[in-house]
Write a protein that holds these residues in place. Structure first.
Motif, PDB file in Angstrom:
ATOM      1  N   ALA A 438      28.038  72.511  22.448  1.00  0.00           N
ATOM      2  CA  ALA A 438      28.173  71.091  22.106  1.00  0.00           C
ATOM      3  C   ALA A 438      27.194  70.709  21.007  1.00  0.00           C
ATOM      4  O   ALA A 438      27.528  69.959  20.083  1.00  0.00           O
ATOM      5  CB  ALA A 438      27.947  70.235  23.349  1.00  0.00           C
ATOM      6  N   ASP A 448      35.144  66.380  18.881  1.00  0.00           N
ATOM      7  CA  ASP A 448      36.131  66.590  19.939  1.00  0.00           C
ATOM      8  C   ASP A 448      35.689  67.717  20.870  1.00  0.00           C
ATOM      9  O   ASP A 448      35.788  67.600  22.099  1.00  0.00           O
ATOM     10  CB  ASP A 448      37.506  66.901  19.328  1.00  0.00           C
ATOM     11  N   ILE A 449      35.177  68.803  20.283  1.00  0.00           N
ATOM     12  CA  ILE A 449      34.706  69.923  21.095  1.00  0.00           C
ATOM     13  C   ILE A 449      33.442  69.528  21.834  1.00  0.00           C
ATOM     14  O   ILE A 449      33.263  69.863  23.018  1.00  0.00           O
ATOM     15  CB  ILE A 449      34.473  71.168  20.218  1.00  0.00           C
ATOM     16  N   GLU A 451      32.585  66.613  22.919  1.00  0.00           N
ATOM     17  CA  GLU A 451      32.939  65.746  24.044  1.00  0.00           C
ATOM     18  C   GLU A 451      33.616  66.541  25.156  1.00  0.00           C
ATOM     19  O   GLU A 451      33.331  66.348  26.343  1.00  0.00           O
ATOM     20  CB  GLU A 451      33.844  64.619  23.553  1.00  0.00           C
ATOM     21  N   THR A 452      34.483  67.479  24.776  1.00  0.00           N
ATOM     22  CA  THR A 452      35.178  68.303  25.769  1.00  0.00           C
ATOM     23  C   THR A 452      34.192  69.148  26.567  1.00  0.00           C
ATOM     24  O   THR A 452      34.265  69.225  27.802  1.00  0.00           O
ATOM     25  CB  THR A 452      36.208  69.222  25.080  1.00  0.00           C
ATOM     26  N   ASP A 453      33.250  69.779  25.864  1.00  0.00           N
ATOM     27  CA  ASP A 453      32.286  70.653  26.540  1.00  0.00           C
ATOM     28  C   ASP A 453      31.382  69.864  27.482  1.00  0.00           C
ATOM     29  O   ASP A 453      31.142  70.279  28.624  1.00  0.00           O
ATOM     30  CB  ASP A 453      31.438  71.400  25.513  1.00  0.00           C
ATOM     31  N   LYS A 455      31.953  66.932  28.850  1.00  0.00           N
ATOM     32  CA  LYS A 455      32.714  66.374  29.972  1.00  0.00           C
ATOM     33  C   LYS A 455      33.089  67.459  30.980  1.00  0.00           C
ATOM     34  O   LYS A 455      33.237  67.176  32.172  1.00  0.00           O
ATOM     35  CB  LYS A 455      33.960  65.650  29.457  1.00  0.00           C
ATOM     36  N   LYS A 456      33.234  68.694  30.500  1.00  0.00           N
ATOM     37  CA  LYS A 456      33.503  69.793  31.422  1.00  0.00           C
ATOM     38  C   LYS A 456      32.290  70.026  32.320  1.00  0.00           C
ATOM     39  O   LYS A 456      32.427  70.267  33.528  1.00  0.00           O
ATOM     40  CB  LYS A 456      33.835  71.073  30.646  1.00  0.00           C
TER      41      LYS A 456
END
Length: 581
Positions: A438, A448-449, A451-453, A455-456
């Motif tokens: 991140a 985008d990546i 936020e995805t990482d 949130k995971k």
């Protein structure tokens, strides 16, 4: 620029874990050694009179052993069982039991162990195997009988025997059943403190602190002067976070048993955990005064001095420890840390390179790599890191993260991102990899990546303050999604209200929202705890906005002197100070 800062938490080893044992019972299934044929059927463990083995039995034993070597375990088992019955020699029943265990045949194991016990009722190993079999079969009554016999036959080894059983049962989630068996046993032996003590150990293994406290108190009610139980009572309190009670219990025990250094050392460790370093140092000093050769306490006192920034005192102790070969590596490592703190890079490297064995080898190498990177000697840093991969294969994750940090320091963000992405293909759930990727995603403006990482991570660990802070701060700095940012940062602040980087993030958000006075409040608190570049830049900008420009310049001047290449400070200088001039 966004910089994710790992929230630093002082981690100290608090206490030694509860007494444990190897899974000796399960190891029986992996070891089936042949009975020595030179021993005769009349020979017992005490070495009584020998008589010759009947030729038919000898033939039977040889055939059984040969069958075992060929993997024909059923034939081998049958042969040893028959030999045990004919000779009444418990060694052959033991052999049969081990073969049955190796075959994982519970019925045959029970039959062989039953025969073994009929011939040698006081055999502790046989009794433990029988108890384990009953526990695995949920046969409480039989389990109680065997455990009862263990207590009677071997009271001194009862604790270790029960812990062996607990280790064997842990993977099957049957520790609580063993606890229940001991509950039934305690009704037969109300004045046996050992039973309650073991129950307390098991309760801690079951993560039931309240139950552990109850049982250790029962043990002490029966045997008030049992120092081992008093120590464990303090350990229970410490593990549950009640450091004050733990310290009081240990202080009381230390007065009662003035010669028991183990109690004093445990007290010092609890005081360290409670951040009472001065008091911990006094305890260690007392131990050393009584026993000047206690190197362990000398080393611990040196670390306490380091924690209190008494580097010279720590250095004196550590240099004396260099005279003892078993302490040279530990002492060299921390002498290196002292020189690193003094910014004496060459001396620090020399100390780190002296660490050739022991638990600090990897840490010394990593510290050396970090110094090389700070000095822009990246080729040497990478060379050292490469050698560590083959030397410490089990440290793969840590070494990947260090490699990513080396790329980051060289502004090779794409390489770092790709390295972490490849690592995540093998270890997709690793939070450290997700968090670090991140960071690199932010550098590459791939929000985008990022936020995805993050949130995971939060999906698995909703109370991960680092991820909450990182996501909230990024949304504050890189977007106008301030309401979302506030939600994440408020939660992070609730979880860790005294953490400087979270206070800084929240204060910066308030500044973005136009709440300047509130921003100043949080940023001043953050700066008081940690005077790093990014926090200083944020505080200086808020002060500048409030027309407190001389204060802003003062903070900036000090910060840029300490970190002349800090990007946040340089950004503040370019956007604000240079424009004003």
């Amino acid at each position: 620029m966004v910089i994710f800062r790992l929230i630093s938490v002082l981690t100290l080893v608090l206490l030694n874990g509860c007494a444990g044992s190897q899974d000796k019972l399960n190891s029986q299934e992996e070891s089936v050694e042949p009975v020595k044929m030179s021993q005769t059927k009349g020979e017992t463990q005490s070495g009584s009179t020998k008589t010759e083995i009947d030729p038919d039995v000898m033939y039977m034993l040889l055939a059984a052993e040969l069958a075992g070597q060929r993997g024909q375990y059923e034939i081998a088992l049958e042969g040893y069982m028959e030999a045990a019955k004919r000779t009444k020699d418990p060694r052959f029943a033991e052999r049969a039991a081990k073969i049955a265990m190796y075959m994982k045949d519970s019925n045959k194991t029970n039959e062989a162990v039953s025969l073994w016990l009929s011939q040698d009722p006081s055999n502790i190993t046989a009794r433990k195997i029988a108890a384990l079999s009953a526990l695995r079969a949920d046969d409480k009554q039989v389990a109680v009988e065997h455990v009862d016999k263990l207590l009677i036959i071997d009271p001194a080894g009862f604790e270790n025997s029960m812990l062996e059983l607990a280790v064997a049962l842990e993977k099957e989630n049957k520790v609580s059943f063993l606890y229940d068996v001991l509950d039934a046993l305690s009704l037969r032996h109300r004045n046996q403190a050992e039973v309650y003590f073991v129950q307390s150990l098991l309760a801690m293994q079951m993560k039931n602190t309240d139950l552990a406290k109850t049982k250790i108190q029962q043990a002490l009610d029966v045997q008030p002067d049992w120092d081992k139980a008093q120590i464990f009572q303090a350990q229970i309190s410490a593990s549950s976070g009640d450091l004050s009670t733990a310290a009081k219990l240990l202080e009381k025990a230390a007065v009662k048993y003035p010669e028991n250094d183990k109690i004093k050392k445990l007290l010092a460790q609890v005081l360290i955990k409670a951040e009472k370093y001065e008091e911990a140092g006094e305890v260690y000093q007392g131990i050393i005064s009584a026993n000047p050769n206690d190197a362990e306490s000398q080393f611990a006192l040196a670390l306490v001095h380091l924690q209190l920034s008494r580097d010279n005192k720590a250095e004196d102790i550590l240099k004396k420890l260099l005279e003892q070969p078993e302490w040279q590596s530990q002492a060299s490592f921390y002498l290196g840390k002292i020189e690193e703190k003094r910014k004496n890079t060459k001396k620090a490297m020399a100390w780190f390179d002296k660490v050739k064995d022991g638990p600090f080898v990897l840490d010394a190498e990593i510290s050396a790599i970090s110094l090389l990177a700070k000095d822009n000697q990246f080729d040497e840093a990478n060379s050292r890191l490469s050698s560590l991969r083959s030397q410490f294969p089990k440290q793969k994750l840590r070494l990947i993260l260090i490699q990513a940090e080396l790329y980051n320091q060289q502004k090779q963000y794409e390489q770092a991102f790709n390295l972490l992405t490849n690592a995540l293909a093998d270890m997709p759930e690793q939070k450290e990899l997700l968090y670090t990727r991140a960071l690199m995603a932010e550098r590459l403006n791939r929000l985008d990546i990022l936020e995805t990482d993050l949130k995971k991570i939060l999906a698995e660990d909703p109370n991960n303050a680092e991820a909450l802070n990182a996501l909230g701060y990024t949304l504050t700095e890189k977007t106008d999604r301030y309401a979302e940012a506030e939600k994440y940062l408020e939660k992070a602040l609730r979880l860790q209200p005294d953490e400087a980087v979270i206070m800084d993030s929240y204060g910066w958000l308030q500044f973005k929202l136009g709440n300047t006075e509130q921003a100043l409040f949080y940023l001043q608190k953050a700066y008081a705890k940690r005077q790093e570049g990014e926090i200083a830049a944020h505080l200086a900008e808020v002060l500048w906005t409030l027309n407190r420009k001389s204060e802003a310049r003062k903070i900036f001047t000090k910060a840029i002197k300490d970190a002349p290449e800090d990007e946040d400070l340089l950004d503040f200088q370019q956007r604000v100070l240079n424009t004003a001039e």
